[in-house]
Design a protein around this motif. Structure first.
Motif, PDB file in Angstrom:
ATOM      1  N   ALA A  20       0.838  -1.209   0.000  1.00 15.76           N
ATOM      2  CA  ALA A  20       0.000   0.000   0.000  1.00 15.76           C
ATOM      3  C   ALA A  20       0.871   1.256   0.000  1.00 15.76           C
ATOM      4  CB  ALA A  20      -0.922  -0.010   1.218  1.00 15.76           C
ATOM      5  N   THR A  23       2.161   1.823  -3.531  1.00 16.18           N
ATOM      6  CA  THR A  23       1.073   2.383  -4.343  1.00 16.18           C
ATOM      7  C   THR A  23       0.839   3.849  -3.987  1.00 16.18           C
ATOM      8  OG1 THR A  23       0.037   0.220  -4.486  1.00 16.18           O
ATOM      9  CG2 THR A  23      -1.364   2.103  -4.963  1.00 16.18           C
ATOM     10  N   THR A  26       3.431   6.106  -5.451  1.00 19.33           N
ATOM     11  CA  THR A  26       3.247   6.113  -6.911  1.00 19.33           C
ATOM     12  C   THR A  26       2.156   7.118  -7.283  1.00 19.33           C
ATOM     13  OG1 THR A  26       3.902   3.793  -7.034  1.00 19.33           O
ATOM     14  CG2 THR A  26       2.652   4.662  -8.903  1.00 19.33           C
ATOM     15  N   GLU A  27       1.040   7.031  -6.584  1.00 15.22           N
ATOM     16  CA  GLU A  27      -0.075   7.949  -6.853  1.00 15.22           C
ATOM     17  C   GLU A  27       0.251   9.376  -6.436  1.00 15.22           C
ATOM     18  OE1 GLU A  27      -3.285   5.957  -4.864  1.00 15.22           O
ATOM     19  OE2 GLU A  27      -3.555   4.517  -6.510  1.00 15.22           O
ATOM     20  N   SER A  59       2.586  -3.607  -7.047  1.00 13.86           N
ATOM     21  CA  SER A  59       1.923  -2.447  -6.428  1.00 13.86           C
ATOM     22  C   SER A  59       2.211  -1.141  -7.142  1.00 13.86           C
ATOM     23  CB  SER A  59       2.347  -2.325  -4.954  1.00 13.86           C
ATOM     24  OG  SER A  59       2.001  -3.500  -4.263  1.00 13.86           O
ATOM     25  N   SER A  60       3.057  -1.177  -8.184  1.00 17.38           N
ATOM     26  CA  SER A  60       3.403   0.053  -8.908  1.00 17.38           C
ATOM     27  C   SER A  60       3.920  -0.288 -10.296  1.00 17.38           C
ATOM     28  CB  SER A  60       4.507   0.806  -8.139  1.00 17.38           C
ATOM     29  OG  SER A  60       4.959   1.917  -8.884  1.00 17.38           O
TER      30      SER A  60
END
Ligand code: DX5
Ligand code: ZN
Length: 224
Positions: A20, A23, A26-27, A59-60
């Motif tokens: 998480a 992610t 990344t976002e 996750s990315s």
């Protein structure tokens, strides 16, 4: 000069929810995910190995940037490549035959990097520079997040950038340790373009704001 890239280090992330966290950065606008691999021998700390990298790979979609702070790196590079690393950086100080180590990374087809500790001179790069995609200059002593930026590495960064330009190469200069919106200014002026940030991202409540502030520090130095 190459593009400015921000690479959050998951060393300072919450390990209980690593996927998480990957992610989330990344976002939040990260360019690369920096993975600090420590073996408890080369550095006085122990983190994670290829199995964990493989576990968070999904996750990315960003490039995974593996920084191996380990002894005998030649024995391991293939496993990090298979785990999903896109660039593999080893320490010059941990390699007995540096040219051979670089070729071992190149053989995997991944981007090849060499890291130098704060006290290590640039001379050892002289005859392998053309084979590299990245040079990581440590701006703290390796092993831990949250340490203070060592300013003498700025001089080394300037010299390396001059050498790279003089030889007409396109090699990323990555600085790692104590990078924040303030220290990134002089680091960018000295010629670095990839910046690892652990605590300056993960120890803040808003990752997007933290990454934007770090990037803004670099852009200010470039007069943007
Ligand atoms: C230290 C690691 C760094 C570390 C940086 O050995 O290579 O990547 O995570 O952490 P900060 O940004 O907190 O100095
Ligand atoms: Zn690192």
């Amino acid at each position: 000069m190459n593009q400015i890239l921000i690479a959050p280090s998951i060393l300072s992330a919450d390990f209980s929810k690593l996927g998480a966290e990957v992610t989330a950065v990344t976002e939040a606008g990260a360019d690369w995910i920096h993975l600090d691999v420590m073996d408890g021998h080369y550095v006085p700390n122990l983190t994670f190995g290829p199995a964990i990298i493989k576990a968070v790979r999904g996750s990315s979609d960003l490039p995974f940037d593996a920084h191996l702070m380990i002894e005998n790196p030649d024995d391991w590079v293939a496993q990090y490549a298979a785990a999903g690393a896109d660039s593999i950086t080893i320490h010059a100080e941990a390699s007995r035959h540096l040219h051979r180590s670089v070729q071992a990374i190149r053989d995997t087809g991944k981007r090849a990097g060499i890291s130098l500790n704060p006290h290590t001179g640039l001379e050892c790069l002289d005859y392998v520079l053309e084979d590299l995609d990245l040079v990581l200059l440590m701006t703290v002593n390796p092993g831990f997040g949250g340490q203070s930026f060592i300013p003498s590495v700025l001089r080394k960064t300037e010299r390396l950038r001059e050498t790279i330009e003089a030889r007409g190469l396109s090699i990323d200069i990555q600085l790692d340790g104590g990078i924040n919106p303030t220290t990134i200014h002089d680091a960018t002026s000295a010629g670095a373009n990839v910046f690892v940030a652990g605590s300056a991202v993960f120890k803040t409540p808003d990752y997007a704001e933290a990454i934007a502030n770090i990037r803004a520090g670099a852009e200010r130095a470039l007069g943007k």
